[in-house]
Design an enzyme around this catalytic site. Structure first.
Site, PDB file in Angstrom:
ATOM      1  N   ARG A 157       5.808  -2.144  -3.419  1.00  0.00           N
ATOM      2  CA  ARG A 157       5.421  -1.539  -4.959  1.00  0.00           C
ATOM      3  C   ARG A 157       4.567  -0.565  -4.929  1.00  0.00           C
ATOM      4  O   ARG A 157       4.496   0.378  -5.528  1.00  0.00           O
ATOM      5  CB  ARG A 157       5.025  -2.754  -5.655  1.00  0.00           C
ATOM      6  CG  ARG A 157       5.883  -3.786  -6.071  1.00  0.00           C
ATOM      7  CD  ARG A 157       5.404  -4.958  -6.778  1.00  0.00           C
ATOM      8  NE  ARG A 157       4.928  -5.853  -5.693  1.00  0.00           N
ATOM      9  CZ  ARG A 157       5.024  -7.042  -5.137  1.00  0.00           C
ATOM     10  NH1 ARG A 157       6.210  -7.424  -5.832  1.00  0.00           N
ATOM     11  NH2 ARG A 157       4.397  -7.667  -4.282  1.00  0.00           N
ATOM     12  N   ILE A 158       3.430  -0.925  -4.096  1.00  0.00           N
ATOM     13  CA  ILE A 158       2.304   0.111  -4.492  1.00  0.00           C
ATOM     14  C   ILE A 158       2.498   1.452  -3.417  1.00  0.00           C
ATOM     15  O   ILE A 158       2.151   2.479  -3.897  1.00  0.00           O
ATOM     16  CB  ILE A 158       1.144  -0.266  -3.769  1.00  0.00           C
ATOM     17  CG1 ILE A 158       0.644  -1.813  -4.716  1.00  0.00           C
ATOM     18  CG2 ILE A 158      -0.166   0.522  -4.044  1.00  0.00           C
ATOM     19  CD1 ILE A 158      -0.566  -2.391  -4.003  1.00  0.00           C
ATOM     20  N   ARG A 235      -5.843  -3.113   4.112  1.00  0.00           N
ATOM     21  CA  ARG A 235      -6.908  -4.220   4.430  1.00  0.00           C
ATOM     22  C   ARG A 235      -7.562  -3.746   5.689  1.00  0.00           C
ATOM     23  O   ARG A 235      -6.949  -3.026   6.368  1.00  0.00           O
ATOM     24  CB  ARG A 235      -6.261  -5.533   4.819  1.00  0.00           C
ATOM     25  CG  ARG A 235      -5.692  -6.400   3.849  1.00  0.00           C
ATOM     26  CD  ARG A 235      -6.977  -7.340   2.982  1.00  0.00           C
ATOM     27  NE  ARG A 235      -6.476  -7.935   2.015  1.00  0.00           N
ATOM     28  CZ  ARG A 235      -6.471  -7.655   0.489  1.00  0.00           C
ATOM     29  NH1 ARG A 235      -6.756  -6.468   0.242  1.00  0.00           N
ATOM     30  NH2 ARG A 235      -6.136  -8.554  -0.198  1.00  0.00           N
ATOM     31  N   GLU A 264     -15.959  -6.676   5.607  1.00  0.00           N
ATOM     32  CA  GLU A 264     -16.547  -6.062   4.332  1.00  0.00           C
ATOM     33  C   GLU A 264     -17.355  -7.363   4.106  1.00  0.00           C
ATOM     34  O   GLU A 264     -17.189  -8.559   4.287  1.00  0.00           O
ATOM     35  CB  GLU A 264     -15.395  -6.086   3.275  1.00  0.00           C
ATOM     36  CG  GLU A 264     -14.425  -5.105   3.322  1.00  0.00           C
ATOM     37  CD  GLU A 264     -13.400  -5.492   2.548  1.00  0.00           C
ATOM     38  OE1 GLU A 264     -13.496  -5.813   1.597  1.00  0.00           O
ATOM     39  OE2 GLU A 264     -12.450  -4.326   2.793  1.00  0.00           O
ATOM     40  N   HIS A 282     -14.150  -1.252  -1.626  1.00  0.00           N
ATOM     41  CA  HIS A 282     -12.989  -2.244  -2.001  1.00  0.00           C
ATOM     42  C   HIS A 282     -12.764  -2.376  -3.473  1.00  0.00           C
ATOM     43  O   HIS A 282     -12.785  -3.237  -4.203  1.00  0.00           O
ATOM     44  CB  HIS A 282     -13.029  -3.677  -1.450  1.00  0.00           C
ATOM     45  CG  HIS A 282     -11.733  -4.441  -1.348  1.00  0.00           C
ATOM     46  ND1 HIS A 282     -11.506  -5.304  -0.270  1.00  0.00           N
ATOM     47  CD2 HIS A 282     -10.741  -4.337  -2.093  1.00  0.00           C
ATOM     48  CE1 HIS A 282     -10.187  -5.804  -0.662  1.00  0.00           C
ATOM     49  NE2 HIS A 282      -9.782  -5.214  -1.687  1.00  0.00           N
TER      50      HIS A 282
HETATM   51  C1  8YV Z   1      -9.546  -7.455  -4.823  1.00  0.00           C
HETATM   52  C2  8YV Z   1      -7.128  -6.841  -3.352  1.00  0.00           C
HETATM   53  O1  8YV Z   1      -9.847  -7.677  -3.512  1.00  0.00           O
HETATM   54  O2  8YV Z   1      -5.154  -7.756  -4.902  1.00  0.00           O
HETATM   55  C3  8YV Z   1      -5.620  -7.505  -3.870  1.00  0.00           C
HETATM   56  O3  8YV Z   1      -5.161  -7.932  -2.541  1.00  0.00           O
HETATM   57  O4  8YV Z   1      -7.510  -6.499  -2.458  1.00  0.00           O
HETATM   58  C4  8YV Z   1      -8.102  -6.643  -4.849  1.00  0.00           C
HETATM   59  O5  8YV Z   1      -7.434  -6.296  -6.020  1.00  0.00           O
HETATM   60  C5  8YV Z   1      -9.506  -8.835  -5.305  1.00  0.00           C
HETATM   61  O6  8YV Z   1      -8.373  -9.733  -5.066  1.00  0.00           O
HETATM   62  C6  8YV Z   1      -9.887  -9.115  -6.694  1.00  0.00           C
HETATM   63  O7  8YV Z   1      -9.756 -10.570  -7.325  1.00  0.00           O
END
Ligand code: 8YV
Length: 323
Positions: A157-158, A235, A264, A282
């Site tokens: 999707r992204i 990631r 991180e 992030h």
């Molecule tokens: C945030 C993310 O790290 O959606 C994800 O997989 O990496 C980010 O949106 C996080 O989950 C916010 O809670």
């Protein structure tokens, strides 16, 4: 306990968003990170805990799942759930949910922003003006992004949202993913290295986890070449960070825009010292609008589960009919 006190015990796996916590406090008996902070209290509460709320980067291990005999659901506020041992959850009949869709725009916007920042060297240009160096000369010429070749590692999707935006910049789009998607009008490459050899910008937007660990390694960076720019909004685990630092230091690739890192929030000093690299902490989904939508969806998954209704967004492995 008053009759209207929230009664379903829920464990938070990490420090969670202030947009989600009030929704949890209102509906559940919340045990905040007890497994990390208070082993004795956790041991006492564990037998009753029926839900875990987590963020995209929280760890929910097989061991934690095994210590919660009444666990029914793990709701992740994030699209990525590589920190959750989904196989262990499934083996116990525990469902896992996440928050796909609502963050596509923000992550795609950030990918384009990092591409522009790295190509046009915007942070370095900003420092040039801010530090009063302009009167002594201007910054070096940068690289043009419009019309260049984009390679996406990941076409979910992204990835598709990034592709759409890149087309508006007159860029060509190619991709590598586990499987070609014949319905999409983009060139497919069977390996990340083959893709890297054909593009100017390589953007990682694939799920984390064992299947993609260090998918972008020294050979892929070599193929991207000295003018190539790497962007990672996926990631940290997807890129071999040590190989990336070597490649940047030695001019094997031209630059990078990185939102995620292997360890991180620790970012190696050698990476921070490189002027051609743009670093963000992030923040792919970190807008007020999107985080609200993610918090609401994470809460909705819990609510629907305990109301006995269909889950809005179970992870693919937990969808009806999943193998
Ligand atoms: C945030 C993310 O790290 O959606 C994800 O997989 O990496 C980010 O949106 C996080 O989950 C916010 O809670």
């Amino acid at each position: 306990m008053p009759a209207d006190s929230p009664s379903i015990p829920l464990l938070t796996a990490a420090a969670l968003s202030p947009l989600l916590m009030p929704q949890l406090w209102a509906a559940y008996a919340v045990h905040e990170r007890l497994h990390l902070t208070d082993p004795a209290a956790f041991a006492a509460a564990a037998p009753g805990i029926r839900a875990i709320a987590a963020s995209g980067d929280s760890a929910v291990s097989a061991e934690l799942i095994a210590s919660l005999p009444a666990l029914e659901i793990i709701s992740v506020m994030g699209v990525g759930y590589d920190g959750v041992d989904v196989a262990a959850a499934r083996a116990r009949g525990v469902v896992v949910t996440h928050t796909p869709g609502v963050l596509n725009d923000d992550v795609a916007d950030l990918a384009i922003g990092l591409m522009l920042c790295a190509a046009r060297q915007l942070p370095a240009a900003d420092r040039h003006v801010r530090e009063g160096r302009w009167p002594s000369g201007n910054v070096p010429l940068a690289r043009k992004m419009s019309g260049a070749r984009l390679g996406l590692v990941g076409m979910g999707r992204i990835g598709q949202a990034i592709a759409q935006r890149a087309l508006a910049f007159g860029m060509s789009v190619a991709y590598h993913a586990r499987h070609p998607r014949s319905e999409l009008p983009f060139a497919y490459h069977p390996t990340a290295a083959a893709l890297a050899a054909e593009v100017d910008f390589l953007v990682a937007i694939t799920p984390g986890g064992a299947g993609t660990r260090r998918l972008i390694d020294a050979a892929v960076l070599e193929a991207l070449g000295p003018k190539g720019i790497l962007v990672n909004v996926a990631r940290g685990s997807v890129v071999d960070e040590a190989a990336l630092i070597d490649a940047l230091e030695q001019g094997v690739i031209g630059g990078a825009g990185l939102d995620v890192f292997e360890n991180e929030p620790q970012v190696p000093e050698r990476l921070r010292a490189l002027p051609q690299v743009v670093l963000t902490p992030h923040i792919g989904s970190a807008t007020a609008q999107t985080r609200q939508a993610m918090a609401d969806l994470a809460a909705a998954n819990l609510r629907e589960h305990f109301a006995g209704r269909p889950l809005p967004t179970p992870v693919p492995e937990c969808q009806p009919g999943a193998a």
